[in-house]
Write a protein that holds these residues in place. Structure first.
Motif, PDB file in Angstrom:
ATOM      1  N   LEU A 170       0.826  -1.207   0.000  1.00  0.00           N
ATOM      2  CA  LEU A 170       0.000   0.000   0.000  1.00  0.00           C
ATOM      3  C   LEU A 170       0.864   1.261   0.000  1.00  0.00           C
ATOM      4  N   ASN A 171       1.940   1.230   0.770  1.00  0.00           N
ATOM      5  CA  ASN A 171       2.842   2.388   0.801  1.00  0.00           C
ATOM      6  C   ASN A 171       3.431   2.659  -0.579  1.00  0.00           C
ATOM      7  N   SER A 172       3.780   1.584  -1.283  1.00  0.00           N
ATOM      8  CA  SER A 172       4.312   1.742  -2.643  1.00  0.00           C
ATOM      9  C   SER A 172       3.261   2.336  -3.571  1.00  0.00           C
ATOM     10  N   SER A 173       2.023   1.856  -3.439  1.00  0.00           N
ATOM     11  CA  SER A 173       0.938   2.371  -4.279  1.00  0.00           C
ATOM     12  C   SER A 173       0.681   3.849  -3.999  1.00  0.00           C
ATOM     13  N   ILE A 174       0.728   4.210  -2.722  1.00  0.00           N
ATOM     14  CA  ILE A 174       0.495   5.607  -2.342  1.00  0.00           C
ATOM     15  C   ILE A 174       1.611   6.502  -2.876  1.00  0.00           C
ATOM     16  N   GLU A 187      -6.589   4.248  -0.667  1.00  0.00           N
ATOM     17  CA  GLU A 187      -5.419   3.498  -0.200  1.00  0.00           C
ATOM     18  C   GLU A 187      -5.013   3.928   1.214  1.00  0.00           C
ATOM     19  N   GLU A 188      -5.125   5.221   1.494  1.00  0.00           N
ATOM     20  CA  GLU A 188      -4.768   5.712   2.825  1.00  0.00           C
ATOM     21  C   GLU A 188      -5.725   5.178   3.892  1.00  0.00           C
ATOM     22  N   GLU A 189      -7.006   5.085   3.527  1.00  0.00           N
ATOM     23  CA  GLU A 189      -7.979   4.522   4.464  1.00  0.00           C
ATOM     24  C   GLU A 189      -7.676   3.050   4.734  1.00  0.00           C
ATOM     25  N   ARG A 190      -7.327   2.332   3.675  1.00  0.00           N
ATOM     26  CA  ARG A 190      -6.971   0.922   3.845  1.00  0.00           C
ATOM     27  C   ARG A 190      -5.718   0.772   4.701  1.00  0.00           C
ATOM     28  N   ARG A 191      -4.763   1.680   4.517  1.00  0.00           N
ATOM     29  CA  ARG A 191      -3.542   1.624   5.317  1.00  0.00           C
ATOM     30  C   ARG A 191      -3.831   1.902   6.792  1.00  0.00           C
ATOM     31  N   GLU A 196      -4.436  -0.207  12.343  1.00  0.00           N
ATOM     32  CA  GLU A 196      -5.272  -0.520  13.506  1.00  0.00           C
ATOM     33  C   GLU A 196      -5.281  -2.025  13.766  1.00  0.00           C
ATOM     34  N   LYS A 197      -5.387  -2.787  12.674  1.00  0.00           N
ATOM     35  CA  LYS A 197      -5.368  -4.240  12.794  1.00  0.00           C
ATOM     36  C   LYS A 197      -4.030  -4.723  13.343  1.00  0.00           C
ATOM     37  N   GLU A 198      -2.956  -4.091  12.893  1.00  0.00           N
ATOM     38  CA  GLU A 198      -1.621  -4.450  13.371  1.00  0.00           C
ATOM     39  C   GLU A 198      -1.477  -4.168  14.864  1.00  0.00           C
TER      40      GLU A 198
END
Length: 251
Positions: A170-174, A187-191, A196-198
């Motif tokens: 995701l960081n690469s995509s962003i 993508e930022e929302e998914r990150r 939070e999951k982490e």
């Protein structure tokens, strides 16, 4: 139709926050919710007793010991039938490798056996079955719990590795989207959700380590290096607080 009205963007209503009392009711309606509150009260009491804050001769000390023992017995009643959740968790697991199958059997099998044996310990302590079996049952329960935590922690480390890999993608995509001047809100929302999951997964690992320490102390009958009553009590309280937070967030 008024032309000005048509140009005004519709206001997005913010998600309504949960009412505290309704949230509390939902939390207390869960078996784990009440159990973890009992766990907090029990280990907070054990910390007071283990720290020798109160003299042994004070009547309050005897009351706290009686309270701690009573809460401990009450918590065992909440484990009736709880082993079924581990059976179902193992049945519903999507396992991709032999290693995951092995670790899942250890994790869910160990915890399931622990909860199953705890039912008989409760019956022994309640006086329904002969108390002479209690010691052997407690030893079996402690070993099953300890082995279960080994499997559980191993699985969670694998989950954390996957989360980190997904976050890196995701960081690469962003970064690519930003360099092209494109939007990357989704993508930022998914990150953020991944982070939070982490965090919750890391808290679960800490909780398992604390519970594993208590199981190890039970195996060693309180005679090992990590069996100091104050250390074990602090581990129990830490585990209870983490579990309470997780249950509160999830309900």
């Amino acid at each position: 139709m008024d032309s000005k009205a048509s140009t005004v963007a519709p206001t997005q209503s913010k998600p309504k926050e949960k009412d505290f009392l309704n949230h509390l009711e939902a939390y207390l309606s869960k078996r784990d919710g009440v159990d973890k509150l009992l766990k907090i009260s029990r280990y907070a009491t054990k910390i007071i007793l283990a720290s020798s804050v109160l003299p042994e001769t004070v009547p309050l000390t005897r009351r706290l010991k009686s309270f701690e023992s009573s809460v401990g017995l009450s918590r065992k009643a909440f484990r009736l039938g709880k082993f079924v959740q581990d059976v179902n968790a193992l049945r519903n697991s999507h396992l991709d490798s032999k290693q995951e199958i092995f670790l899942s059997i250890i994790a869910y099998g160990g915890e399931g056996l622990y909860y199953f044996v705890e039912q008989f310990i409760w019956l022994a302590k309640s006086g329904l079955i002969d108390a002479k079996h209690s010691r052997n049952l407690q030893k079996l329960s402690a070993w099953a719990e300890f082995i279960g935590y080994i499997g559980s922690i191993s699985l969670k480390f694998r989950d954390l590795k996957r989360i980190n890999e997904d976050e890196a993608c995701l960081n690469s995509s962003i970064e690519i989207a930003v360099s092209r001047g494109a939007g990357c809100k989704e993508e930022e929302e998914r990150r953020n959700k991944l982070r939070e999951k982490e965090l919750m997964k890391k808290l679960s690992v800490v909780q398992d380590l604390a519970d594993g320490l208590m199981a190890l102390a039970d195996i060693q009958d309180g005679k090992g290096r990590f069996s100091d009553p104050l250390v074990v009590s602090c581990a129990g309280l830490l585990s209870a607080l983490i579990s309470t937070h997780k249950n509160w967030v999830s309900c």
